[in-house]
Design a protein around this motif. Sequence first.
Motif, PDB file in Angstrom:
ATOM      1  N   ASP A  15      36.923 -83.460  -6.863  1.00 38.60           N
ATOM      2  CA  ASP A  15      36.445 -84.770  -6.450  1.00 38.60           C
ATOM      3  C   ASP A  15      36.505 -84.941  -4.939  1.00 38.60           C
ATOM      4  OD1 ASP A  15      39.170 -84.725  -6.579  1.00 38.60           O
ATOM      5  OD2 ASP A  15      39.408 -86.741  -7.377  1.00 38.60           O
ATOM      6  N   ASP A  16      37.086 -83.962  -4.206  1.00 35.70           N
ATOM      7  CA  ASP A  16      37.080 -84.034  -2.758  1.00 35.70           C
ATOM      8  C   ASP A  16      35.681 -83.844  -2.187  1.00 35.70           C
ATOM      9  OD1 ASP A  16      40.294 -82.468  -2.362  1.00 35.70           O
ATOM     10  OD2 ASP A  16      39.758 -84.563  -2.180  1.00 35.70           O
ATOM     11  N   VAL A  17      34.758 -83.261  -2.976  1.00 38.20           N
ATOM     12  CA  VAL A  17      33.425 -83.026  -2.443  1.00 38.20           C
ATOM     13  C   VAL A  17      32.609 -84.305  -2.376  1.00 38.20           C
ATOM     14  CG1 VAL A  17      33.433 -80.695  -3.329  1.00 38.20           C
ATOM     15  CG2 VAL A  17      32.381 -82.489  -4.683  1.00 38.20           C
ATOM     16  N   PHE A  18      33.062 -85.386  -3.013  1.00 41.03           N
ATOM     17  CA  PHE A  18      32.367 -86.653  -2.956  1.00 41.03           C
ATOM     18  C   PHE A  18      33.065 -87.543  -1.935  1.00 41.03           C
ATOM     19  CE2 PHE A  18      31.737 -84.988  -7.234  1.00 41.03           C
ATOM     20  CZ  PHE A  18      30.357 -85.011  -7.319  1.00 41.03           C
ATOM     21  N   GLY A  19      32.294 -88.173  -1.028  1.00 40.12           N
ATOM     22  CA  GLY A  19      32.874 -89.101  -0.075  1.00 40.12           C
ATOM     23  C   GLY A  19      33.057 -88.506   1.303  1.00 40.12           C
ATOM     24  N   GLN A  20      32.871 -87.220   1.464  1.00 42.72           N
ATOM     25  CA  GLN A  20      32.898 -86.604   2.778  1.00 42.72           C
ATOM     26  C   GLN A  20      32.019 -85.360   2.758  1.00 42.72           C
ATOM     27  OE1 GLN A  20      36.798 -86.797   2.179  1.00 42.72           O
ATOM     28  NE2 GLN A  20      36.769 -85.204   0.678  1.00 42.72           N
ATOM     29  N   GLU A  21      31.671 -84.884   3.929  1.00 41.65           N
ATOM     30  CA  GLU A  21      30.808 -83.707   4.005  1.00 41.65           C
ATOM     31  C   GLU A  21      31.622 -82.465   3.658  1.00 41.65           C
ATOM     32  OE1 GLU A  21      27.961 -81.423   7.257  1.00 41.65           O
ATOM     33  OE2 GLU A  21      28.520 -83.522   7.560  1.00 41.65           O
ATOM     34  N   THR A  22      31.096 -81.654   2.755  1.00 41.88           N
ATOM     35  CA  THR A  22      31.796 -80.463   2.299  1.00 41.88           C
ATOM     36  C   THR A  22      31.175 -79.216   2.905  1.00 41.88           C
ATOM     37  OG1 THR A  22      32.374 -81.516   0.210  1.00 41.88           O
ATOM     38  CG2 THR A  22      32.485 -79.121   0.282  1.00 41.88           C
ATOM     39  N   LYS A  23      32.007 -78.324   3.399  1.00 43.76           N
ATOM     40  CA  LYS A  23      31.560 -77.048   3.954  1.00 43.76           C
ATOM     41  C   LYS A  23      32.147 -75.927   3.110  1.00 43.76           C
ATOM     42  CE  LYS A  23      29.621 -78.688   7.806  1.00 43.76           C
ATOM     43  NZ  LYS A  23      28.214 -78.480   8.184  1.00 43.76           N
ATOM     44  N   LEU A  24      31.302 -74.979   2.694  1.00 39.63           N
ATOM     45  CA  LEU A  24      31.755 -73.818   1.943  1.00 39.63           C
ATOM     46  C   LEU A  24      31.343 -72.568   2.698  1.00 39.63           C
ATOM     47  CD1 LEU A  24      30.432 -76.026  -0.324  1.00 39.63           C
ATOM     48  CD2 LEU A  24      31.637 -74.454  -1.819  1.00 39.63           C
ATOM     49  N   MET A  25      32.244 -71.603   2.802  1.00 35.13           N
ATOM     50  CA  MET A  25      31.931 -70.380   3.537  1.00 35.13           C
ATOM     51  C   MET A  25      32.882 -69.258   3.146  1.00 35.13           C
ATOM     52  SD  MET A  25      33.364 -71.947   6.969  1.00 35.13           S
ATOM     53  CE  MET A  25      32.542 -73.387   6.287  1.00 35.13           C
ATOM     54  N   LYS A  26      32.526 -68.052   3.611  1.00 29.89           N
ATOM     55  CA  LYS A  26      33.359 -66.888   3.362  1.00 29.89           C
ATOM     56  C   LYS A  26      34.341 -66.688   4.513  1.00 29.89           C
ATOM     57  CE  LYS A  26      29.671 -64.547   0.803  1.00 29.89           C
ATOM     58  NZ  LYS A  26      28.764 -63.377   0.764  1.00 29.89           N
ATOM     59  N   PRO A  27      35.460 -66.017   4.254  1.00 29.38           N
ATOM     60  CA  PRO A  27      36.397 -65.720   5.341  1.00 29.38           C
ATOM     61  C   PRO A  27      35.701 -64.927   6.436  1.00 29.38           C
ATOM     62  CG  PRO A  27      37.401 -65.257   3.222  1.00 29.38           C
ATOM     63  CD  PRO A  27      35.955 -65.533   2.955  1.00 29.38           C
ATOM     64  N   PHE A  34      35.389 -84.172   6.896  1.00 28.61           N
ATOM     65  CA  PHE A  34      34.813 -82.921   6.418  1.00 28.61           C
ATOM     66  C   PHE A  34      35.849 -82.209   5.556  1.00 28.61           C
ATOM     67  CE2 PHE A  34      33.053 -83.999  10.491  1.00 28.61           C
ATOM     68  CZ  PHE A  34      31.697 -83.713  10.409  1.00 28.61           C
ATOM     69  N   PHE A  35      35.413 -81.661   4.429  1.00 24.24           N
ATOM     70  CA  PHE A  35      36.314 -80.863   3.607  1.00 24.24           C
ATOM     71  C   PHE A  35      35.847 -79.411   3.637  1.00 24.24           C
ATOM     72  CE2 PHE A  35      38.574 -79.254  -0.054  1.00 24.24           C
ATOM     73  CZ  PHE A  35      39.788 -79.908   0.056  1.00 24.24           C
ATOM     74  N   LEU A  36      36.712 -78.528   4.113  1.00 24.21           N
ATOM     75  CA  LEU A  36      36.367 -77.133   4.326  1.00 24.21           C
ATOM     76  C   LEU A  36      36.913 -76.266   3.197  1.00 24.21           C
ATOM     77  CD1 LEU A  36      35.160 -74.993   6.203  1.00 24.21           C
ATOM     78  CD2 LEU A  36      37.319 -74.950   7.452  1.00 24.21           C
ATOM     79  N   ASN A  37      36.017 -75.566   2.507  1.00 23.28           N
ATOM     80  CA  ASN A  37      36.383 -74.638   1.434  1.00 23.28           C
ATOM     81  C   ASN A  37      36.147 -73.210   1.907  1.00 23.28           C
ATOM     82  OD1 ASN A  37      36.996 -76.659  -0.355  1.00 23.28           O
ATOM     83  ND2 ASN A  37      35.032 -76.633  -1.393  1.00 23.28           N
ATOM     84  N   ILE A  38      37.133 -72.347   1.712  1.00 20.31           N
ATOM     85  CA  ILE A  38      37.000 -70.928   2.061  1.00 20.31           C
ATOM     86  C   ILE A  38      36.939 -70.134   0.761  1.00 20.31           C
ATOM     87  CG2 ILE A  38      37.947 -69.015   3.389  1.00 20.31           C
ATOM     88  CD1 ILE A  38      37.328 -71.435   5.098  1.00 20.31           C
ATOM     89  N   ILE A  39      35.865 -69.375   0.570  1.00 23.74           N
ATOM     90  CA  ILE A  39      35.649 -68.657  -0.682  1.00 23.74           C
ATOM     91  C   ILE A  39      35.486 -67.174  -0.406  1.00 23.74           C
ATOM     92  CG2 ILE A  39      34.159 -68.439  -2.707  1.00 23.74           C
ATOM     93  CD1 ILE A  39      33.356 -71.325  -2.321  1.00 23.74           C
TER      94      ILE A  39
END
Length: 329
Positions: free
Chosen positions: A19-31, A118-123
């Motif tokens: 639910d963190d992806v709603f309400g702020q801009e989400t960034k997904l990327m690789k290491p 912004f919520f930053l996801n590292i995948i």
Amino acid sequence: MREMAIKLVLFCLCFWRLDDVFGQETKLMKPGDSVTLNSGLTEMKDDVIQWRFRSENILIAEINKRANRITVYDDVLDGRFRNRLKLNNQTGSLTITDTRHEYAGLYELESKSLKKSFFLNIIDEISMKEGDSVTINSDLTEIMDDEIQWRFRSENILIAEINKRANRITVYDDVLDGRFRNRLKLNNQTGSLTITNTTTEHAGAYELEINNEKKRFLLAVYDEISVKEGDSLTINSGRTEITAGEMFLWLYMNEIALIAGINPWVNNITVYDDVLDGRFRNKLKLDYQTGSLTITNITTQHAGRYVFLIEKGPIIQLLKALSVSVYGK
């Protein structure tokens, strides 16, 4: 036909919730990738603009126009951001270079007239064949904390733990009808977990907790399907309805992008079809009742791996992992 390959998708986040992806801009990327958190400004209007890593509530960069000063606090948090932060003195946008798992979390931009999150996801992704062994690395060289625990979050079950104070290593491989029996190995120095002779039963979410700090991992087995260019493809969620409190997400894994999501708590259904230079623009349809995703007028640009996830409370389920290939008309 099932593609006999297992992708280990490592969502190494300390505070990851769907639910963190709603309400702020989400960034997904690789290491190793770089990411720019855009202020949305063409020119700074306020005298002071600040960036905080909200997951630790630490100031990491600021611009003070009145003092003509740009400051990057990259030595905070034991130097986690050292030599990796760049601040644009005209727009105030922040760039993080050579991203690592420990950079995942919530970032906040604040000035007198502007506030953005912004919520930053590292995948990360590792390929292997079914039946092989996979090691989920803790990223530790040595366990310094008293306790480390591994959970299979798809069922919210404790499967392994190390208690240094009691000098005890325990593997709970008889849980879930013995699904993990004789398949789990725990490294007593690093805390890394190895699963041997993997099968589709072991697909799902895993969580590593080290003294209340959490990292999450997703083990996915991809089915394979071929589609003719120009046709429509519906990827079934496997559900007949969405129940109360469930969060739905569709991810395009080839380039790590969130393409659709459902938040039933606020009656929100979102299609992110402008990501990846608009390749999905006007091509995505999401069924609000089942969560199934349709891609219309498909092209070779849409070939790749798709993942469908659900979170409900402490349970994180992987319902669909599909590898799509597209052939000519």
